[in-house]
Design a protein around this motif. Structure first.
Motif, PDB file in Angstrom:
ATOM      1  N   THR A  15     120.642  57.362  37.980  1.00 56.70           N
ATOM      2  CA  THR A  15     121.387  57.955  39.099  1.00 56.70           C
ATOM      3  C   THR A  15     121.167  59.459  39.146  1.00 56.70           C
ATOM      4  O   THR A  15     120.997  60.042  40.226  1.00 56.70           O
ATOM      5  N   LEU A  16     121.155  60.096  37.987  1.00 56.48           N
ATOM      6  CA  LEU A  16     120.862  61.529  37.940  1.00 56.48           C
ATOM      7  C   LEU A  16     119.447  61.801  38.449  1.00 56.48           C
ATOM      8  O   LEU A  16     119.221  62.721  39.243  1.00 56.48           O
ATOM      9  N   ASP A  22     116.492  67.119  37.017  1.00 61.09           N
ATOM     10  CA  ASP A  22     115.348  67.049  36.112  1.00 61.09           C
ATOM     11  C   ASP A  22     115.668  67.568  34.714  1.00 61.09           C
ATOM     12  O   ASP A  22     114.810  67.548  33.831  1.00 61.09           O
ATOM     13  N   THR A  23     116.899  68.046  34.510  1.00 65.87           N
ATOM     14  CA  THR A  23     117.301  68.585  33.213  1.00 65.87           C
ATOM     15  C   THR A  23     118.715  68.125  32.892  1.00 65.87           C
ATOM     16  O   THR A  23     119.613  68.260  33.731  1.00 65.87           O
ATOM     17  N   PRO A 145     127.657  54.090  41.505  1.00 60.12           N
ATOM     18  CA  PRO A 145     128.383  54.539  42.700  1.00 60.12           C
ATOM     19  C   PRO A 145     129.370  55.664  42.424  1.00 60.12           C
ATOM     20  O   PRO A 145     129.523  56.582  43.236  1.00 60.12           O
ATOM     21  N   LYS A 146     130.027  55.631  41.269  1.00 60.28           N
ATOM     22  CA  LYS A 146     131.000  56.693  40.977  1.00 60.28           C
ATOM     23  C   LYS A 146     130.308  58.006  40.642  1.00 60.28           C
ATOM     24  O   LYS A 146     130.753  59.083  41.066  1.00 60.28           O
ATOM     25  N   LEU A 147     129.207  57.939  39.902  1.00 57.40           N
ATOM     26  CA  LEU A 147     128.470  59.161  39.589  1.00 57.40           C
ATOM     27  C   LEU A 147     127.835  59.741  40.848  1.00 57.40           C
ATOM     28  O   LEU A 147     127.862  60.959  41.068  1.00 57.40           O
ATOM     29  N   ALA A 148     127.279  58.886  41.698  1.00 58.74           N
ATOM     30  CA  ALA A 148     126.679  59.361  42.950  1.00 58.74           C
ATOM     31  C   ALA A 148     127.724  60.013  43.849  1.00 58.74           C
ATOM     32  O   ALA A 148     127.452  61.027  44.508  1.00 58.74           O
ATOM     33  N   GLU A 149     128.930  59.461  43.862  1.00 60.75           N
ATOM     34  CA  GLU A 149     129.993  60.056  44.680  1.00 60.75           C
ATOM     35  C   GLU A 149     130.389  61.430  44.150  1.00 60.75           C
ATOM     36  O   GLU A 149     130.632  62.362  44.928  1.00 60.75           O
ATOM     37  N   LEU A 150     130.462  61.578  42.833  1.00 58.82           N
ATOM     38  CA  LEU A 150     130.764  62.887  42.255  1.00 58.82           C
ATOM     39  C   LEU A 150     129.707  63.913  42.668  1.00 58.82           C
ATOM     40  O   LEU A 150     130.033  65.036  43.077  1.00 58.82           O
TER      41      LEU A 150
END
Length: 423
Positions: A15-16, A22-23, A145-150
């Motif tokens: 997701t990152l 990239d870091t 989904p939760k990380l993408a929303e953050l």
């Protein structure tokens, strides 16, 4: 959206990566090893190892300030979370985009106080006051989904610290899950409020523009310069936005301890346009400096409106989109400001700087500024020299002068500079 089998750790890293990260700054721990298994040998994401989470968080903060990119951090549960809280708080109060993904004890142990390894009764509640956004994932398919929303919130709304907690058993589990996009649209302004603001500015004879860090984050510098030229306005930046409008731009600063030009210019401006600024204590002599004329306030966070100064027109929008719309709404030819308005403001600023130059620390900072290249990225700490640097040191480009404002964390400058060097 297609799904595939991923471990929880893979869901975090992919997701990152999908968000363009990239870091990743991090310190591994037993609970977070599934994240490191996913990071190992990853073709898009490198890992930067730290020795203490507070310093690591400041490194990530410096990386974000220097590059304009999202900073990503991973830490283990318990003391790892406690150690990084100060850095998350600094990022939040200075609106620096930083996402922290932390492991937690197994889901069955959270909040049970059974003496488990790295146990912390409620890490979410520890992180919440230091962050702008927090989330907890209870299943592998909740992570992306939760990380993408953050991340979407950090990019499209007001940035700061964001915190995602994932239990270690969820990080190590495998499930079919989709990797979610964090793409989103910047908030466009309401054209009715833009028209109202343009009408005020069109008739201003002593217009003042104050560009804050929100304007820098939005990349609004060129649009603000175009607007200032159209209006013959005095264009100034706050401390954190220094360099956004070039080295010759006026810098708003009024700590109550040095002679103030801001107090005078606020009292004389008939219309002030504030863009992406929260009117900080250290920029306004403890909020004793107030605009005497009409106030237009643009901000991505509607909660900022009327918090400090009541606005005649409030525009809830991305700073760049709002200013571009305002330039388009104004006629090509406007009456413009009084002929001596800019010259008068420059004289006030010169008087203030000359008074500051009587102090040895200010003399030192100006001598230092003369010998370092103009594109050098400077991080000043909370110290005597740092105080005088943010009172008057020149910045020639955006993101080249950095200072811990709101939270005022001590000892942040060195790790921030290391992070900037890695950007």
């Amino acid at each position: 959206m297609s799904t595939a089998a991923h471990t929880g750790g893979e869901a975090v890293v992919e997701t990152l990566a999908a968000a363009g990260v990239d870091t990743v700054f991090g310190i591994p721990g037993g609970h977070s090893l599934p994240i490191y298994a996913a990071l190992h040998g990853h073709s898009q994401v490198r890992h930067v190892l730290g020795r203490h989470e507070q310093g690591l968080g400041y490194m990530a903060d410096g990386y974000a300030r220097a590059s304009g990119r999202l900073a990503a951090v991973t830490t283990t549960s318990g003391p790892g979370v406690a150690n990084i809280v100060a850095a998350m708080a600094q990022a939040t109060t200075d609106n620096v985009p930083m996402v922290v993904v932390s492991s937690a004890p197994s889901a069955a142990l959270i909040g049970r106080n059974r003496g488990g390894l790295h146990d912390l009764n409620n890490a979410i509640e520890l992180a919440r006051p230091a962050c702008r956004y927090v989330a907890h994932a209870d299943a592998v398919d909740e992570i992306s989904p939760k990380l993408a929303e953050l991340i979407r919130n950090l990019r499209c709304n007001r940035p700061g610290g964001a915190f995602l907690q994932v239990p270690t058993n969820i990080l190590g589990a495998t499930a079919d899950t989709a990797i979610c996009s964090s793409d989103g649209d910047r908030l466009a302004p309401d054209m009715g409020t833009v028209a109202a603001a343009a009408e005020l500015l069109q008739t201003a004879t002593r217009p003042l523009i104050i560009a804050g860090y929100g304007a820098l984050l939005a990349g609004a510098g060129p649009a603000i310069q175009a607007l200032a030229e159209r209006l013959d306005a005095v264009a100034a930046t706050t401390t954190l936005a220094r360099g956004l409008l070039g080295a010759q731009s006026w810098v708003v600063f009024d700590d109550g301890a040095t002679p103030s030009a801001l107090t005078k210019i606020f009292a004389e401006a008939d219309v002030t346009l504030a863009i992406g600024t929260m009117f900080r204590q250290e920029d306004t002599a403890g909020w004793q400096t107030t605009p005497a004329g009409r106030l237009i306030h643009i901000d991505i966070d509607a909660a900022e409106f009327d918090r400090t100064y009541p606005a005649d027109v409030s525009i809830h929008a991305d700073a760049r989109l709002a200013v571009e719309a305002m330039v388009a709404a104004l006629p090509v030819s406007t009456p413009g400001a009084e002929a001596t308005w800019r010259q008068h403001a420059a004289g006030l600023q010169h008087e203030r700087l000359e008074a500051c130059r009587q102090h040895p620390a200010m003399q030192f900072t100006e001598a230092l500024r003369e010998i370092i290249p103009q594109d050098t990225i400077v991080f000043a700490d909370r110290c005597n020299v740092g105080y005088w640097m943010y009172r008057g040191a020149a910045a020639y480009e955006p993101r080249t002068f950095n200072y811990p404002m709101g939270y005022g964390g001590l000892g942040s400058a060195l790790p921030q500079a290391i992070g900037a060097r890695l950007a």
